[in-house]
Design an enzyme around this catalytic site. Sequence first.
Site, mmCIF file in Angstrom:
data_model
loop_
_atom_site.group_PDB
_atom_site.id
_atom_site.type_symbol
_atom_site.label_atom_id
_atom_site.label_comp_id
_atom_site.label_asym_id
_atom_site.label_seq_id
_atom_site.Cartn_x
_atom_site.Cartn_y
_atom_site.Cartn_z
ATOM 1 N N GLY A 103 0.773 -1.239 0.000
ATOM 2 C CA GLY A 103 0.000 0.000 0.000
ATOM 3 C C GLY A 103 0.802 1.286 0.000
ATOM 4 O O GLY A 103 0.404 2.268 -0.618
ATOM 5 N N ASP B 234 -3.984 2.110 11.371
ATOM 6 C CA ASP B 234 -5.351 1.815 11.823
ATOM 7 C C ASP B 234 -5.259 1.464 13.320
ATOM 8 O O ASP B 234 -5.136 2.345 14.158
ATOM 9 C CB ASP B 234 -5.884 0.690 10.939
ATOM 10 C CG ASP B 234 -7.314 0.296 11.219
ATOM 11 O OD1 ASP B 234 -8.064 1.116 11.758
ATOM 12 O OD2 ASP B 234 -7.695 -0.847 10.904
ATOM 13 N N THR B 235 -5.242 0.181 13.665
ATOM 14 C CA THR B 235 -5.098 -0.185 15.083
ATOM 15 C C THR B 235 -3.668 0.040 15.575
ATOM 16 O O THR B 235 -3.420 0.207 16.759
ATOM 17 C CB THR B 235 -5.426 -1.676 15.305
ATOM 18 O OG1 THR B 235 -4.468 -2.461 14.594
ATOM 19 C CG2 THR B 235 -6.828 -2.009 14.833
ATOM 20 N N GLY B 236 -2.720 0.025 14.631
ATOM 21 C CA GLY B 236 -1.312 0.181 14.996
ATOM 22 C C GLY B 236 -0.566 -1.142 15.086
ATOM 23 O O GLY B 236 0.637 -1.173 15.349
ATOM 24 N N THR C 96 0.422 -3.248 12.805
ATOM 25 C CA THR C 96 1.527 -3.347 11.848
ATOM 26 C C THR C 96 2.721 -2.525 12.326
ATOM 27 O O THR C 96 3.872 -2.982 12.310
ATOM 28 C CB THR C 96 1.086 -2.839 10.461
ATOM 29 O OG1 THR C 96 -0.171 -3.432 10.134
ATOM 30 C CG2 THR C 96 2.099 -3.169 9.387
ATOM 31 N N LYS D 48 -6.202 6.589 11.496
ATOM 32 C CA LYS D 48 -7.524 6.573 12.131
ATOM 33 C C LYS D 48 -7.323 6.654 13.644
ATOM 34 O O LYS D 48 -7.175 5.612 14.304
ATOM 35 C CB LYS D 48 -8.256 5.271 11.783
ATOM 36 C CG LYS D 48 -8.563 5.089 10.304
ATOM 37 C CD LYS D 48 -9.204 3.725 10.073
ATOM 38 C CE LYS D 48 -9.549 3.512 8.633
ATOM 39 N NZ LYS D 48 -10.003 2.132 8.366
ATOM 40 N N ASP E 28 -6.325 -0.369 -0.538
ATOM 41 C CA ASP E 28 -7.125 -1.256 -1.385
ATOM 42 C C ASP E 28 -8.281 -1.904 -0.647
ATOM 43 O O ASP E 28 -8.283 -2.019 0.577
ATOM 44 C CB ASP E 28 -6.225 -2.378 -1.911
ATOM 45 C CG ASP E 28 -5.855 -3.372 -0.812
ATOM 46 O OD1 ASP E 28 -5.253 -2.933 0.192
ATOM 47 O OD2 ASP E 28 -6.189 -4.556 -0.931
ATOM 48 N N ARG F 50 -6.125 0.764 -5.383
ATOM 49 C CA ARG F 50 -4.858 1.411 -5.012
ATOM 50 C C ARG F 50 -4.504 2.559 -5.954
ATOM 51 O O ARG F 50 -3.841 3.512 -5.572
ATOM 52 C CB ARG F 50 -3.700 0.403 -5.043
ATOM 53 C CG ARG F 50 -3.829 -0.733 -4.024
ATOM 54 C CD ARG F 50 -2.492 -1.448 -3.899
ATOM 55 N NE ARG F 50 -2.588 -2.758 -3.282
ATOM 56 C CZ ARG F 50 -2.570 -2.986 -1.973
ATOM 57 N NH1 ARG F 50 -2.519 -1.973 -1.131
ATOM 58 N NH2 ARG F 50 -2.634 -4.212 -1.497
HETATM 59 P P1 IMP Z 1 -3.118 -1.752 11.473
HETATM 60 O O1 IMP Z 1 -4.410 -2.115 12.141
HETATM 61 O O2 IMP Z 1 -2.673 -0.364 11.842
HETATM 62 O O3 IMP Z 1 -2.068 -2.779 11.665
HETATM 63 O O4 IMP Z 1 -3.434 -1.733 9.901
HETATM 64 C C1 IMP Z 1 -3.473 -2.961 9.252
HETATM 65 C C2 IMP Z 1 -3.615 -2.851 7.774
HETATM 66 O O5 IMP Z 1 -5.000 -2.844 7.513
HETATM 67 C C3 IMP Z 1 -3.100 -1.625 7.065
HETATM 68 O O6 IMP Z 1 -1.749 -1.692 6.712
HETATM 69 C C4 IMP Z 1 -3.946 -1.665 5.804
HETATM 70 O O7 IMP Z 1 -3.391 -2.551 4.871
HETATM 71 C C5 IMP Z 1 -5.234 -2.220 6.305
HETATM 72 N N1 IMP Z 1 -6.249 -1.163 6.512
HETATM 73 C C6 IMP Z 1 -6.662 -0.605 7.674
HETATM 74 N N2 IMP Z 1 -7.642 0.292 7.452
HETATM 75 C C7 IMP Z 1 -7.821 0.298 6.100
HETATM 76 C C8 IMP Z 1 -8.714 1.039 5.250
HETATM 77 O O8 IMP Z 1 -9.535 1.877 5.646
HETATM 78 N N3 IMP Z 1 -8.617 0.755 3.919
HETATM 79 C C9 IMP Z 1 -7.727 -0.142 3.393
HETATM 80 N N4 IMP Z 1 -6.893 -0.853 4.164
HETATM 81 C C10 IMP Z 1 -6.942 -0.624 5.505
HETATM 82 MG MG MG Z 2 -1.223 -1.888 4.114
#
Ligand code: IMP
Ligand code: MG
Length: 180
Positions: A49, A107-109, A111, A135, A163, A169
């Site tokens: 992404g 998003d949740t963090g 990654t 977010k 995506d 994308r």
């Molecule tokens: P995390 O929760 O911060 O680890 O985010 C996990 C992954 O979820 C991100 O790297 C994105 O690939 C995917 N993701 C989270 N929110 C979105 C969204 O709104 N659209 C597309 N992908 C998302």
């Molecule tokens: Mg991603």
Amino acid sequence: MTETIQLHDKKFVKFIPSSQIDEAITEVAQQLNRDYQDDPPLILVTLNGAIVFAADLLKQLQFSSVLSCIKLSSYQGTSSTNVMKTLIGLNEDVKDKRVLIIEDIVDTGKTYETLVELLSEKGAKEIRIATLTMKPDAYKLDLPVHYVGITIPDKFVVGRGLDYEGLGRNLNDIYQLYTE
Ligand code: IMP
Ligand code: MG
């Protein structure tokens, strides 16, 4: 007039125009130019992404950095907890280096947390993150998110590298999931 698009089975509605995204990227680039000019970091782009944001951002950076990529994927185990899998690993030595992670979204963090653990284990001197979108309502960590282009509500978005099941994308604007 609202503009909607269809990706697989879902409809998305235009949410952030490309001009606003470009302005946000320029602002992040200016902050990075200020903070890293004297001591450039290793730039670590998360596949897939973040490549779109990274391409736009890197053109505006005024310092020389080594670029590396990593690919993680959240993998749903048999329990409800998410485990991260490394699909393409780190092949750059980060020991005693400043590292700047480039992300499309925090998003949740989860990654980000996984990356911080991995880079810390490998001896990185400093770890920061620049993300196109974040977010805040979904974010669960205490770790600072250093450079944020645009904060968005906790709703699913596509475009600029983000995506829905592989599609979207390439969209220049950011679109939000349309719920009737
Ligand atoms: P995390 O929760 O911060 O680890 O985010 C996990 C992954 O979820 C991100 O790297 C994105 O690939 C995917 N993701 C989270 N929110 C979105 C969204 O709104 N659209 C597309 N992908 C998302
Ligand atoms: Mg991603």
